[in-house]
Design a protein around this motif. Structure first.
Motif, PDB file in Angstrom:
ATOM      1  N   LYS A 110      41.479  53.413  32.242  1.00  0.00           N
ATOM      2  CA  LYS A 110      41.494  52.608  33.471  1.00  0.00           C
ATOM      3  C   LYS A 110      40.344  51.607  33.466  1.00  0.00           C
ATOM      4  CE  LYS A 110      43.701  56.087  36.359  1.00  0.00           C
ATOM      5  NZ  LYS A 110      43.482  57.153  37.344  1.00  0.00           N
ATOM      6  N   ILE A 111      39.173  52.062  33.056  1.00  0.00           N
ATOM      7  CA  ILE A 111      38.017  51.164  32.987  1.00  0.00           C
ATOM      8  C   ILE A 111      38.294  50.021  32.029  1.00  0.00           C
ATOM      9  CG2 ILE A 111      35.612  50.991  32.192  1.00  0.00           C
ATOM     10  CD1 ILE A 111      35.195  53.843  33.349  1.00  0.00           C
ATOM     11  N   ARG A 112      38.943  50.335  30.898  1.00  0.00           N
ATOM     12  CA  ARG A 112      39.250  49.287  29.918  1.00  0.00           C
ATOM     13  C   ARG A 112      40.211  48.257  30.509  1.00  0.00           C
ATOM     14  NH1 ARG A 112      41.652  49.057  23.895  1.00  0.00           N
ATOM     15  NH2 ARG A 112      40.678  47.076  23.419  1.00  0.00           N
ATOM     16  N   VAL A 113      41.235  48.736  31.212  1.00  0.00           N
ATOM     17  CA  VAL A 113      42.187  47.824  31.854  1.00  0.00           C
ATOM     18  C   VAL A 113      41.460  46.945  32.866  1.00  0.00           C
ATOM     19  CG1 VAL A 113      44.153  47.733  33.463  1.00  0.00           C
ATOM     20  CG2 VAL A 113      44.238  49.243  31.467  1.00  0.00           C
ATOM     21  N   LEU A 114      40.600  47.552  33.662  1.00  0.00           N
ATOM     22  CA  LEU A 114      39.851  46.789  34.664  1.00  0.00           C
ATOM     23  C   LEU A 114      38.917  45.775  34.000  1.00  0.00           C
ATOM     24  CD1 LEU A 114      39.070  49.641  37.221  1.00  0.00           C
ATOM     25  CD2 LEU A 114      40.708  47.754  37.488  1.00  0.00           C
ATOM     26  N   ARG A 115      38.308  46.178  32.881  1.00  0.00           N
ATOM     27  CA  ARG A 115      37.438  45.240  32.148  1.00  0.00           C
ATOM     28  C   ARG A 115      38.221  44.046  31.642  1.00  0.00           C
ATOM     29  NH1 ARG A 115      33.853  49.258  29.317  1.00  0.00           N
ATOM     30  NH2 ARG A 115      32.062  49.102  30.652  1.00  0.00           N
ATOM     31  N   LYS A 116      39.411  44.316  31.106  1.00  0.00           N
ATOM     32  CA  LYS A 116      40.254  43.217  30.617  1.00  0.00           C
ATOM     33  C   LYS A 116      40.641  42.295  31.767  1.00  0.00           C
ATOM     34  CE  LYS A 116      42.314  45.179  26.470  1.00  0.00           C
ATOM     35  NZ  LYS A 116      43.557  45.552  25.782  1.00  0.00           N
ATOM     36  N   GLN A 117      40.995  42.879  32.910  1.00  0.00           N
ATOM     37  CA  GLN A 117      41.338  42.061  34.070  1.00  0.00           C
ATOM     38  C   GLN A 117      40.138  41.221  34.508  1.00  0.00           C
ATOM     39  OE1 GLN A 117      42.728  44.950  36.911  1.00  0.00           O
ATOM     40  NE2 GLN A 117      44.815  44.946  36.104  1.00  0.00           N
ATOM     41  N   LEU A 118      38.978  41.825  34.517  1.00  0.00           N
ATOM     42  CA  LEU A 118      37.761  41.107  34.880  1.00  0.00           C
ATOM     43  C   LEU A 118      37.486  39.965  33.897  1.00  0.00           C
ATOM     44  CD1 LEU A 118      35.355  40.948  36.805  1.00  0.00           C
ATOM     45  CD2 LEU A 118      34.173  42.583  35.342  1.00  0.00           C
ATOM     46  N   GLU A 119      37.677  40.219  32.606  1.00  0.00           N
ATOM     47  CA  GLU A 119      37.490  39.167  31.595  1.00  0.00           C
ATOM     48  C   GLU A 119      38.461  38.014  31.829  1.00  0.00           C
ATOM     49  OE1 GLU A 119      37.856  41.074  27.785  1.00  0.00           O
ATOM     50  OE2 GLU A 119      35.961  42.148  28.014  1.00  0.00           O
ATOM     51  N   GLU A 120      39.718  38.342  32.152  1.00  0.00           N
ATOM     52  CA  GLU A 120      40.711  37.308  32.419  1.00  0.00           C
ATOM     53  C   GLU A 120      40.335  36.496  33.654  1.00  0.00           C
ATOM     54  OE1 GLU A 120      44.432  39.400  32.650  1.00  0.00           O
ATOM     55  OE2 GLU A 120      44.397  39.905  30.509  1.00  0.00           O
ATOM     56  N   ILE A 121      39.880  37.190  34.694  1.00  0.00           N
ATOM     57  CA  ILE A 121      39.452  36.491  35.910  1.00  0.00           C
ATOM     58  C   ILE A 121      38.250  35.604  35.610  1.00  0.00           C
ATOM     59  CG2 ILE A 121      38.380  36.856  38.182  1.00  0.00           C
ATOM     60  CD1 ILE A 121      40.209  39.387  38.409  1.00  0.00           C
ATOM     61  N   ASN A 122      37.285  36.135  34.858  1.00  0.00           N
ATOM     62  CA  ASN A 122      36.105  35.333  34.480  1.00  0.00           C
ATOM     63  C   ASN A 122      36.512  34.115  33.670  1.00  0.00           C
ATOM     64  OD1 ASN A 122      34.180  36.847  35.790  1.00  0.00           O
ATOM     65  ND2 ASN A 122      33.704  38.105  34.021  1.00  0.00           N
ATOM     66  N   HIS A 123      37.435  34.304  32.739  1.00  0.00           N
ATOM     67  CA  HIS A 123      37.904  33.181  31.917  1.00  0.00           C
ATOM     68  C   HIS A 123      38.557  32.115  32.805  1.00  0.00           C
ATOM     69  CE1 HIS A 123      39.343  31.044  28.419  1.00  0.00           C
ATOM     70  NE2 HIS A 123      40.558  31.046  28.935  1.00  0.00           N
ATOM     71  N   ALA A 124      39.405  32.577  33.743  1.00  0.00           N
ATOM     72  CA  ALA A 124      40.063  31.634  34.648  1.00  0.00           C
ATOM     73  C   ALA A 124      39.036  30.907  35.513  1.00  0.00           C
ATOM     74  CB  ALA A 124      41.080  32.370  35.522  1.00  0.00           C
ATOM     75  N   LEU A 125      38.040  31.632  36.003  1.00  0.00           N
ATOM     76  CA  LEU A 125      36.994  31.010  36.813  1.00  0.00           C
ATOM     77  C   LEU A 125      36.174  30.014  35.997  1.00  0.00           C
ATOM     78  CD1 LEU A 125      35.726  34.012  38.957  1.00  0.00           C
ATOM     79  CD2 LEU A 125      36.974  31.995  39.764  1.00  0.00           C
ATOM     80  N   GLU A 126      35.847  30.386  34.766  1.00  0.00           N
ATOM     81  CA  GLU A 126      35.095  29.462  33.902  1.00  0.00           C
ATOM     82  C   GLU A 126      35.886  28.191  33.660  1.00  0.00           C
ATOM     83  OE1 GLU A 126      34.205  31.839  30.464  1.00  0.00           O
ATOM     84  OE2 GLU A 126      32.537  32.859  31.458  1.00  0.00           O
ATOM     85  N   LYS A 127      37.198  28.325  33.477  1.00  0.00           N
ATOM     86  CA  LYS A 127      38.039  27.145  33.279  1.00  0.00           C
ATOM     87  C   LYS A 127      38.049  26.286  34.540  1.00  0.00           C
ATOM     88  CE  LYS A 127      42.622  25.594  31.846  1.00  0.00           C
ATOM     89  NZ  LYS A 127      42.318  24.301  32.352  1.00  0.00           N
ATOM     90  N   ARG A 128      38.185  26.945  35.705  1.00  0.00           N
ATOM     91  CA  ARG A 128      38.173  26.191  36.961  1.00  0.00           C
ATOM     92  C   ARG A 128      36.848  25.474  37.154  1.00  0.00           C
ATOM     93  NH1 ARG A 128      40.198  29.848  41.784  1.00  0.00           N
ATOM     94  NH2 ARG A 128      39.693  27.957  42.929  1.00  0.00           N
ATOM     95  N   VAL A 129      35.743  26.141  36.832  1.00  0.00           N
ATOM     96  CA  VAL A 129      34.424  25.522  36.959  1.00  0.00           C
ATOM     97  C   VAL A 129      34.316  24.335  36.007  1.00  0.00           C
ATOM     98  CG1 VAL A 129      31.948  25.880  36.518  1.00  0.00           C
ATOM     99  CG2 VAL A 129      33.232  27.560  37.854  1.00  0.00           C
ATOM    100  N   ALA A 130      34.789  24.512  34.770  1.00  0.00           N
ATOM    101  CA  ALA A 130      34.733  23.414  33.796  1.00  0.00           C
ATOM    102  C   ALA A 130      35.589  22.241  34.263  1.00  0.00           C
ATOM    103  CB  ALA A 130      35.199  23.907  32.422  1.00  0.00           C
ATOM    104  N   ASP A 131      36.791  22.533  34.762  1.00  0.00           N
ATOM    105  CA  ASP A 131      37.661  21.464  35.267  1.00  0.00           C
ATOM    106  C   ASP A 131      37.015  20.747  36.448  1.00  0.00           C
ATOM    107  OD1 ASP A 131      39.518  22.206  33.353  1.00  0.00           O
ATOM    108  OD2 ASP A 131      40.875  23.214  34.765  1.00  0.00           O
TER     109      ASP A 131
END
Length: 174
Positions: A110-131
């Motif tokens: 479960k922690i691994r799944v949550l970590r992956k979700q967090l990484e995806e959210i961070n990636h999306a946020l980083e892209k939004r910030v860059a845009d």
């Protein structure tokens, strides 16, 4: 051997797919050819020890995200601390309570799944910030150009006003 078979059966009963590797080479081959969500790693193995395998996993960018749980008869604090320092997420000592093993595995999955979700959210946020940053940079550039144009127009207007004033003064003096 019996203990391993019991653990495998218990994992399968929980719906978890397992792949067993008895040596580090066999384990590396399984890693390359299969998706692995978690690794239950015995410390005392025939060819190399689990500590070394964990060190290799954590030193490889492709595999360092796989949670490692040591399962072993070694129960002294130094071994446990060594395992955690190498990057293990848990340390189970024999004799195992199957319910505890399953609970810990499920927790780390479960922690691994949550970590992956967090990484995806961070990636999306980083892209939004860059845009947004690129958008703001473009707006900033446009504003600088507009300010420059207004200053030029203001300078021309001052010159024109000065010329008009001089003309007015000249006409009044005549």
């Amino acid at each position: 051997r019996e203990n391993l078979q019991m653990r495998i059966s218990c994992l399968e009963d929980q719906g978890l797919t397992r792949r067993v590797a008895k040596t580090d080479k066999e384990g590396c081959k399984r890693l390359k050819n299969n998706h692995v969500d978690i690794s239950l790693l015995e410390i005392m193995m025939p060819v190399s020890d689990g500590f070394e395998i964990c060190r290799k996993l954590k030193g490889n960018n492709r595999y360092n995200g796989i949670p490692v749980i040591f399962s072993t008869a070694l129960s002294n604090t130094d071994d446990k601390v060594k395992g955690f320092k190498l990057g293990a997420v848990d340390y189970l000592t024999k004799p195992f309570q199957q319910e505890e093993v399953i609970a810990r595995i499920n927790t780390h999955l479960k922690i691994r799944v949550l970590r992956k979700q967090l990484e995806e959210i961070n990636h999306a946020l980083e892209k939004r910030v860059a845009d947004r940053t690129a958008e703001l940079a473009k707006t900033n550039k446009n504003l600088k150009n507009e300010i420059r144009e207004r200053k030029r127009a203001e300078k021309k207007l001052k010159i024109t006003l000065s010329e008009v004033k001089m003309l007015k003064d000249k006409l009044q003096n005549e």
